[in-house]
Design a protein around this motif. Structure first.
Motif, short mmCIF file in Angstrom:
data_model
loop_
_atom_site.label_atom_id
_atom_site.label_comp_id
_atom_site.label_asym_id
_atom_site.label_seq_id
_atom_site.Cartn_x
_atom_site.Cartn_y
_atom_site.Cartn_z
N LEU A 53 3.16 7.28 -13.09
CA LEU A 53 4.19 6.27 -12.83
C LEU A 53 3.74 5.31 -11.73
O LEU A 53 3.93 4.11 -11.83
CB LEU A 53 5.50 6.96 -12.43
N LEU A 54 3.10 5.87 -10.71
CA LEU A 54 2.62 5.01 -9.61
C LEU A 54 1.48 4.12 -10.10
O LEU A 54 1.32 2.99 -9.63
CB LEU A 54 2.18 5.86 -8.42
N GLY A 55 0.72 4.63 -11.04
CA GLY A 55 -0.36 3.82 -11.63
C GLY A 55 0.22 2.58 -12.31
O GLY A 55 -0.38 1.50 -12.27
N MET A 56 1.39 2.77 -12.93
CA MET A 56 2.04 1.65 -13.61
C MET A 56 2.71 0.72 -12.60
O MET A 56 2.68 -0.49 -12.74
CB MET A 56 3.09 2.22 -14.57
N LEU A 57 3.28 1.31 -11.56
CA LEU A 57 4.12 0.57 -10.62
C LEU A 57 3.34 -0.15 -9.52
O LEU A 57 3.66 -1.28 -9.16
CB LEU A 57 5.11 1.55 -9.97
N ALA A 58 2.31 0.55 -8.98
CA ALA A 58 1.72 0.05 -7.74
C ALA A 58 0.34 -0.57 -7.95
O ALA A 58 -0.48 -0.06 -8.71
CB ALA A 58 1.62 1.20 -6.74
N ASP A 59 0.10 -1.64 -7.24
CA ASP A 59 -1.20 -2.30 -7.24
C ASP A 59 -2.15 -1.60 -6.30
O ASP A 59 -3.36 -1.67 -6.44
CB ASP A 59 -1.04 -3.75 -6.74
N ASN A 60 -1.57 -0.95 -5.31
CA ASN A 60 -2.36 -0.48 -4.18
C ASN A 60 -1.92 0.93 -3.78
O ASN A 60 -1.41 1.15 -2.70
CB ASN A 60 -2.13 -1.47 -3.02
N PHE A 61 -2.14 1.86 -4.70
CA PHE A 61 -1.72 3.25 -4.45
C PHE A 61 -2.88 4.02 -3.83
O PHE A 61 -4.01 3.93 -4.27
CB PHE A 61 -1.28 3.92 -5.75
N VAL A 62 -2.58 4.78 -2.79
CA VAL A 62 -3.64 5.55 -2.13
C VAL A 62 -3.17 6.99 -1.93
O VAL A 62 -2.02 7.23 -1.61
CB VAL A 62 -4.05 4.85 -0.79
N GLU A 63 -4.08 7.94 -2.18
CA GLU A 63 -3.74 9.35 -2.00
C GLU A 63 -4.02 9.76 -0.56
O GLU A 63 -5.04 9.38 0.02
CB GLU A 63 -4.59 10.24 -2.92
N MET A 64 -3.15 10.60 -0.01
CA MET A 64 -3.40 11.17 1.31
C MET A 64 -4.49 12.25 1.17
O MET A 64 -4.68 12.78 0.09
CB MET A 64 -2.12 11.83 1.85
N PRO A 65 -5.17 12.59 2.28
CA PRO A 65 -6.07 13.75 2.18
C PRO A 65 -5.23 15.00 1.93
O PRO A 65 -4.15 15.11 2.52
CB PRO A 65 -6.75 13.80 3.56
N ARG A 85 0.87 -1.18 0.00
CA ARG A 85 0.00 0.00 0.00
C ARG A 85 0.91 1.23 0.00
O ARG A 85 1.56 1.54 1.00
CB ARG A 85 -0.87 -0.04 1.26
N LEU A 86 0.98 1.92 -1.14
CA LEU A 86 1.90 3.05 -1.28
C LEU A 86 1.13 4.36 -1.29
O LEU A 86 0.02 4.45 -1.80
CB LEU A 86 2.68 2.95 -2.60
N THR A 87 1.74 5.39 -0.73
CA THR A 87 1.19 6.73 -0.89
C THR A 87 2.32 7.64 -1.33
O THR A 87 3.50 7.28 -1.21
CB THR A 87 0.50 7.23 0.39
N TYR A 88 1.97 8.81 -1.87
CA TYR A 88 2.98 9.69 -2.45
C TYR A 88 2.99 11.04 -1.75
O TYR A 88 1.95 11.69 -1.65
CB TYR A 88 2.71 9.88 -3.94
N HIS A 89 4.16 11.43 -1.26
CA HIS A 89 4.33 12.77 -0.70
C HIS A 89 4.83 13.69 -1.81
O HIS A 89 5.93 13.50 -2.32
CB HIS A 89 5.33 12.75 0.47
N ASP A 90 4.01 14.69 -2.18
CA ASP A 90 4.41 15.64 -3.21
C ASP A 90 5.44 16.62 -2.65
O ASP A 90 5.11 17.41 -1.75
CB ASP A 90 3.20 16.49 -3.64
#
Lengths: 428, 219
Positions: free
Chosen positions: A326-338, A304-309
């Protein structure tokens, strides 16, 4: 640059006030909404951290020099003009409690670009000698040694040799006519040399012609953080000269926020002319390679990955959708922080704060905002694209006893690349 | 000077003087800001400055949900009194007649009782923002004489207008004269105070959106 002088600083501040700045000060209605957008205020609830308040010295100059009442008051001796003591008092507000993250500029209802003005105020603060000692030291090292952390060429060469040994691939140095010239941040050279290994493997995988210049490998620019444009321009010029010498068509900005701001957006304005090359962020290039089908992944990341901008890359830099592609390609389980993308919260250590030891405890208080964002999504790993953010995030995570690895987007993609040409001793 | 002469002075020379200061003051201030100029951007653009600027001029009126959660009171009270002022100033039929006389253009108004109720809501919202300005630590720290002066000269025409509408205390002539005088005070102070944001906020939003738009960011 000559020694500190309040008179020189005052004139610098006067010159910093352009049409946008005058419009912003004229428009401010003192609503205080910028405070709610600033992590230094939200995490301390101390009103002095209200972004527009941090600009009080610059507002005073605008008022006395450019408004009817200010000019009249000054002539009659009724308005107290800006003093050196004011600047002394404001030093910590302008440098320790502002990361130039730009979130306040997104929220102001009258549209004030507060960060644009803080950057300008720092020009005057620095000329008056009111910059933090840590940042002055970093800037001096950047000018004399070529790196704010004092990293010299032999240190980079040692890292390159170790990368070459590890990957079995050549790291091209000073290769004339390469398509891309890679810049690195000192933090990457010293703390995250994996990044050099990652780009080496990536370019091999995608067949990209690249090089590192031994004259200008440093991407960071303390000049724009401390607010001395002359120094910032000198540091940009080194890159421009190296790019010309090696006849490269593109310069790659690495995973470092303010380095991107410096070379991509401020650079041509600092040196006073457009570049003969293009500046591209490593994430932009990766996304371009993805679109061209040149990134072949072996497998996906199932965590479960999230991305800090990083602020200077996303909100201030415009590289927002690329990491998500890129995360769409890489991760199965990407979640955005609020609050994400252009509304993301800063890590708490940008804009020169990390180089300013005096702000160490405050930046950890500011990290609580990121902690709250992370607590809301509970990721297995935190992806980012800035070595400076990464250090702050790792420190904050450790101090708050959280169990969360912080990983680089570029490095993580490379870890999942399909093996194209088997290389002896290579990682993947 | 009797009441009638006072009203004539307020409607005549005083109104002309206030209008000249109001209009000329606003134009001079805007032109002076624009003349300060700004440097051309030499970095290669990723997006359109003009499109970004125009976009932000509109979108900044609508805060995102995160911002609304954090600054809910300021946003709600701000919306209420701004819309209220718009209705009371521009949609009250006797006001429209003044605009028609001065500018030669006219538009439909709202029934007086609706404007009356709006004026009450607007005054309550203004009282609420004043109380908030005094008790909220951030607003209190940011506020100076100018902020309270602007609050007062904005509130005064509402109060005098509402009293004149309900004919409380004095003769109709005197009440209307005081109401117009309070509006003239607002007009005279307008170009010299933060009331200028009425116009310059569109410039500021444009600059903000343009700076971001150039870099390909929607601000």
């Amino acid at each position: 640059m000559s020694g500190p002088s309040f008179d020189v600083a005052y004139n610098v501040l006067k010159e910093q006030i352009d049409a946008p700045t005058a419009s912003f000060f004229t428009s401010c209605v003192h609503c205080g909404m910028c405070a709610d957008a600033c992590l230094f205020f939200t995490e301390t609830q101390d009103p002095k951290y209200t972004p527009i308040h941090k600009l009080e010295p610059l507002r005073k100059v605008w008022k006395t020099e450019y408004t009817f009442w200010g000019k009249l008051g000054k002539a009659l001796g009724l308005v107290k003009p800006l003093t050196d003591e004011d600047l002394t008092e404001w030093e910590t507000l302008v440098y320790d409690s502002c990361t130039l993250c730009g979130r306040c500029s997104m929220v102001c209802p009258v549209g004030n670009e507060i960060t644009y003005m803080i950057r300008r105020l720092r020009e005057g603060m620095a000329r008056a000698g009111h910059a933090p000692p840590g940042l002055i030291g970093a800037t001096k090292r950047a000018v004399t040694i070529g790196s704010p952390m004092g990293v010299k060429l032999p240190a980079l060469q040692a890292q390159i040799r170790s990368v070459e040994k590890e990957t079995g691939l050549e790291v091209p140095v000073d290769k004339e006519g390469a398509d891309y010239m890679v810049l690195l941040s000192s933090m990457e050279i010293m703390n995250f040399p994996e990044f050099i290994g990652a780009v080496t493997q990536l370019f091999h995988h995608a067949g990209v012609s690249w090089t590192i210049s031994s004259d200008a490998y440093e991407a960071t620019n303390s000049g724009i953080q401390i607010g001395v444009s002359d120094i910032a321009a000198e540091l940009v010029q080194r890159v421009v000269d190296a790019a010309a010498k090696l006849k490269v068509k593109n310069v790659i900005s690495p995973e470092c926020g303010h380095a991107y701001m410096a070379i991509r957006w401020e650079g041509p304005n600092l040196i006073g002319r457009p570049y003969d090359f293009k500046v591209i962020h490593i994430l932009e290039l990766l996304d371009q390679l993805r679109k061209e089908g040149k990134l072949e992944l072996r497998d996906k990341d199932t965590r479960r990955l999230t991305y800090h901008d990083p602020c200077q890359i996303s909100r201030r830099g415009g590289v927002i959708e690329q990491p998500r592609n890129l995360l769409g390609m890489l991760a199965d389980n990407f979640v955005e922080m609020p609050d994400t993308g252009e509304m993301n919260w800063c890590c708490g250590a940008g804009g020169g704060v990390s180089a300013n030891e005096r702000a160490d405890s405050l930046k950890m208080t500011a990290f609580k905002r990121k902690k709250a964002q992370l607590d809301a999504v509970q990721p297995d790993a935190l992806v980012s694209a800035c070595a400076n953010c990464r250090i702050q995030l790792e420190e904050g995570i450790e101090e708050n006893h959280m169990d969360l690895p912080v990983i680089s987007l570029t490095e993580t993609i490379v870890e999942h690349l399909a093996v194209k040409t088997p290389v002896e001793g290579g990682q993947s | 000077m009797n009441e009638i002469e006072f009203l004539q002075w307020v409607r005549g020379p005083a109104f002309t003087a206030a209008t000249v200061i109001f209009v000329a003051g606003i134009i001079v201030r805007i032109v002076m800001i624009l003349l300060m100029g700004r440097k051309a951007n030499l970095a290669e653009a990723r997006g359109s400055e003009m499109a970004g600027g125009i976009r932000t001029m509109f979108t900044r009126s609508f805060p995102n949900s995160g911002t609304f959660k954090r600054s809910g009171f300021t946003i709600t009270a701000g919306y209420v009194f701004h819309i209220g002022l718009f209705i009371v100033i521009f949609l009250y039929v006797p006001h429209i007649l003044v605009f028609q006389k001065g500018l030669g253009i006219s538009w439909p108004g709202l029934p007086s009782n609706i404007v009356d109720a709006t004026a009450v809501v607007t005054m309550l919202a203004l009282i609420a923002v004043l109380v908030h300005r005094i008790i909220d630590p951030v607003k209190r720290m940011l506020s100076g004489f100018g902020d309270y002066l602007v609050w007062f000269v904005t509130m005064l025409p509402l109060v005098t207008g509402w009293i004149a509408f309900h004919r409380i205390g004095m003769t109709g002539t005197m009440l209307i004269a005081l109401h117009i005088l309070s509006v003239e005070l607002l007009m005279v102070l307008f170009p010299f105070t933060k009331l200028m944001h009425t116009f310059t906020l569109f410039m500021s939003r444009w600059y903000n959106g343009a700076i971001a738009g150039y870099r390909g960011v929607k601000s």
